[in-house]
Scaffold this motif. Structure first.
Motif, mmCIF file in Angstrom:
data_model
loop_
_atom_site.group_PDB
_atom_site.id
_atom_site.type_symbol
_atom_site.label_atom_id
_atom_site.label_comp_id
_atom_site.label_asym_id
_atom_site.label_seq_id
_atom_site.Cartn_x
_atom_site.Cartn_y
_atom_site.Cartn_z
ATOM 1 N N GLU A 22 0.826 -1.206 0.000
ATOM 2 C CA GLU A 22 0.000 0.000 0.000
ATOM 3 C C GLU A 22 0.863 1.259 0.000
ATOM 4 O O GLU A 22 0.560 2.224 -0.697
ATOM 5 N N GLU A 25 2.725 1.303 -3.671
ATOM 6 C CA GLU A 25 1.890 1.429 -4.872
ATOM 7 C C GLU A 25 0.581 2.182 -4.620
ATOM 8 O O GLU A 25 0.150 2.971 -5.434
ATOM 9 N N GLY A 26 -0.061 1.930 -3.498
ATOM 10 C CA GLY A 26 -1.363 2.544 -3.228
ATOM 11 C C GLY A 26 -1.305 4.043 -3.043
ATOM 12 O O GLY A 26 -2.262 4.750 -3.338
ATOM 13 N N LYS A 28 0.279 6.044 -4.792
ATOM 14 C CA LYS A 28 0.294 6.690 -6.104
ATOM 15 C C LYS A 28 -1.116 7.074 -6.561
ATOM 16 O O LYS A 28 -1.282 7.945 -7.390
ATOM 17 N N ILE A 29 -2.114 6.403 -5.991
ATOM 18 C CA ILE A 29 -3.500 6.647 -6.387
ATOM 19 C C ILE A 29 -3.996 7.884 -5.651
ATOM 20 O O ILE A 29 -4.047 7.908 -4.429
ATOM 21 N N PHE A 93 -2.927 -7.771 -5.266
ATOM 22 C CA PHE A 93 -2.700 -6.605 -6.116
ATOM 23 C C PHE A 93 -3.933 -6.336 -6.959
ATOM 24 O O PHE A 93 -4.411 -5.212 -7.040
ATOM 25 N N TYR A 97 -6.312 -3.094 -6.455
ATOM 26 C CA TYR A 97 -6.203 -2.097 -7.520
ATOM 27 C C TYR A 97 -6.814 -2.653 -8.794
ATOM 28 O O TYR A 97 -6.335 -3.637 -9.354
ATOM 29 N N VAL A 102 -4.424 0.742 -12.297
ATOM 30 C CA VAL A 102 -3.115 0.268 -12.747
ATOM 31 C C VAL A 102 -2.649 1.059 -13.959
ATOM 32 O O VAL A 102 -1.496 1.508 -14.026
ATOM 33 N N HIS A 106 -0.081 4.179 -13.258
ATOM 34 C CA HIS A 106 1.157 3.450 -13.580
ATOM 35 C C HIS A 106 1.631 2.606 -12.404
ATOM 36 O O HIS A 106 2.785 2.688 -11.988
ATOM 37 N N LEU A 107 0.735 1.775 -11.886
ATOM 38 C CA LEU A 107 1.088 0.885 -10.792
ATOM 39 C C LEU A 107 1.876 -0.291 -11.335
ATOM 40 O O LEU A 107 1.623 -0.771 -12.439
ATOM 41 N N ASN A 108 2.828 -0.776 -10.562
ATOM 42 C CA ASN A 108 3.726 -1.831 -10.996
ATOM 43 C C ASN A 108 3.481 -3.084 -10.161
ATOM 44 O O ASN A 108 3.708 -3.084 -8.953
ATOM 45 N N THR A 111 6.148 -4.924 -7.769
ATOM 46 C CA THR A 111 6.303 -4.538 -6.368
ATOM 47 C C THR A 111 5.587 -5.545 -5.470
ATOM 48 O O THR A 111 6.122 -5.953 -4.440
#
Length: 139
Positions: A22, A25-26, A28-29, A93, A97, A102, A106-108, A111
């Protein structure tokens, strides 16, 4: 006692993996459409805690079966737990998300693979360490 310690360790590891995913990546949202740590705070931590209890129960069942049938196959031991961790990362993931998040933010997914795979590896190391510590027989 060994399984109780492994369960406690796995709850901590996978709760940390959820939180790490989270945070990496989270965060970034930036939309209010996503209910993550930034939007719902402590409630998100409670949800991930209960999810880590479920994942830990599955890992504990697999550990008991693995100890019963495949004690001496060490590479299988590490590969299985890392693979299960990576699989859990992949599932969560896409649970957390959706596709629009995604692509838009631009979630990866790698990770999730790395964080949950590391949790699986640390679990297998802890299982190995606890397996080597044998209680002394009473005289």
């Amino acid at each position: 006692m060994r399984y109780l310690i492994l369960w406690f360790v796995s709850v901590i590891l996978f709760n940390g993996a959820f939180l790490g995913l989270e945070l990496l990546e989270g965060n970034k949202i930036t939309t209010t459409e996503y209910y993550g740590l930034r939007n719902i705070g402590v409630t998100f931590l409670f949800i991930t805690f209960f999810l880590s209890i479920i994942v830990s129960a599955v890992f504990l069942i697999i550990t008991a079966v693995l100890h019963r049938w495949a004690r001496r196959i060490w590479p299988l031991h590490y590969a299985l737990y890392c693979g299960l961790g990576i699989y859990a990362g992949w599932r969560f993931f896409y649970t957390l998300y959706n596709e629009s998040f995604v692509s838009e933010f631009h979630l990866n997914m790698s990770t999730a693979y790395m964080v949950f795979g590391a949790a699986g590896l640390l679990y297998s190391i802890m299982d190995t360490v606890l397996g080597r510590v044998q209680p002394r027989p009473a005289h």
